[in-house]
Scaffold this motif. Sequence first.
Motif, mmCIF file in Angstrom:
data_model
loop_
_atom_site.group_PDB
_atom_site.id
_atom_site.type_symbol
_atom_site.label_atom_id
_atom_site.label_comp_id
_atom_site.label_asym_id
_atom_site.label_seq_id
_atom_site.Cartn_x
_atom_site.Cartn_y
_atom_site.Cartn_z
ATOM 1 N N ILE A 58 0.848 -1.231 -0.039
ATOM 2 C CA ILE A 58 -0.157 -0.017 0.029
ATOM 3 C C ILE A 58 0.935 1.331 0.052
ATOM 4 C CG2 ILE A 58 -1.467 1.248 1.380
ATOM 5 C CD1 ILE A 58 -2.921 -1.351 2.389
ATOM 6 N N TRP A 99 -12.670 3.044 1.030
ATOM 7 C CA TRP A 99 -11.319 3.320 0.798
ATOM 8 C C TRP A 99 -11.240 3.165 -0.832
ATOM 9 C CZ3 TRP A 99 -8.491 5.867 3.930
ATOM 10 C CH2 TRP A 99 -8.548 5.476 5.157
ATOM 11 N N ARG A 126 -5.278 0.357 -1.337
ATOM 12 C CA ARG A 126 -5.926 0.448 0.241
ATOM 13 C C ARG A 126 -6.918 -0.093 0.348
ATOM 14 N NH1 ARG A 126 -6.905 0.168 4.396
ATOM 15 N NH2 ARG A 126 -6.637 1.601 6.242
#
Length: 426
Positions: free
Chosen positions: A154, A224, A232
């Motif tokens: 991420i 997200w 994410r």
Amino acid sequence: MRFATKTTAPQQNVLDTVTVQETLPGQLTRGAPEESGNTGRIPSIDGLRALAVLGVIAFHFELGLPGGFLGVDLFFVISGFVITRLLLAQRKREPRPRQAEFWFRRAKRLLPAVLLVVASVQVWMLIQDPPGLRATVNGQTLAALTYVSNWYAITADVGYWNVGLEAAPLNHLWSLAVEEQFYLLWPLVLAGALALLPARVSRRVLVVAALVVAAVGYVLAHHWYVPGTPERAYLGTDARVGALLLGVVVALSPARLPARLSALLACVSVVVLGTLWATADMDSAAFYTWQLPVAGLAAALVVNALAQTTTGPLSRFLCLAPLQWTGLRSYAIYLWHWPVWVFLGVEFPGLSDAARVTVAFAATLVLATASYALVEQPVRASRRRPLVVLPALAVCSALLAGAALLPVTAPVDAEEGPVVTGPTTP
């Protein structure tokens, strides 16, 4: 892990026993000899693991299954289910189980195979030094050794869906990181609830809490999600914990569905999962809005049906010998398939698609079989205590970390590095 069980009738509800299987991300196994006497596993769950890993491979190898990555969610549901039953059985056997012993067993079963794969990739880097790969592999190695691969992906500079430019061979370890983070926290939560609440109340409270947190997780996945950059939403532990907790609910639920209803729901769920595996797109709003939770719920219903009875057409199909063989080695297969695929793309870019798939599949099976027989099984069956096993694992990890910290000789622009085509998301 295995515990004794009595089979008194063909339709025995397996959930009503204390029979438990030890779980790995990618495998349900026969128990270690030091942990119980008789073998007690659900063979159909092994077959389900096989289908899950084959779905992931079909997705990665571009074999016409665009939603095959949902096999990871099936892994998650099974892992949540099995690890919870394991903990409940330990609790029944030992009112005050030692958490350190539980985590030691996790390390003994999970780390050796991962260390072997990571070491093999590092050897490749040190010998061949493919341009553009060393920096990514070093970062992924350190993340893999600490089980934070999902958060590394991420936060890394290279977007998770653009790693084809750098051919990240350890990309798939993100799912193992999510499971290990769950294994670290869930035993403490479960032990605390069972210790503080009456037995009849604790399970119901945990079921409700798990459902609520799972729902929150799916909402967070939707929250997200950003079109074009879904890292994410797809990789975050908070966004992906829902499937693990649905497995927990199946293991903890005090109520059992009638056998016929459970079988009917399982059949419908199989159709739903098949449809999603054939059509899902991980970079679509629909996936994070409803497809992800539906896939988790369908997987949970299938696991529930398989755990309630050892008979039925679905159970018989999943108990076929090829699926059983694959299921028992599915952890190793999952670990090896992606590094092999990347290696072939980097070192043999001239291979045709058919040749690359054939060689990758054959090499994966050979490596996974050897890893299972020569590394996983001997370590799992070992009676060595933590004072022997843990230092050995620590030394191996330190050596790999040292290799990962070696300076990169010359930075290479990602656009000049080798290009590996095809999906790169586990």
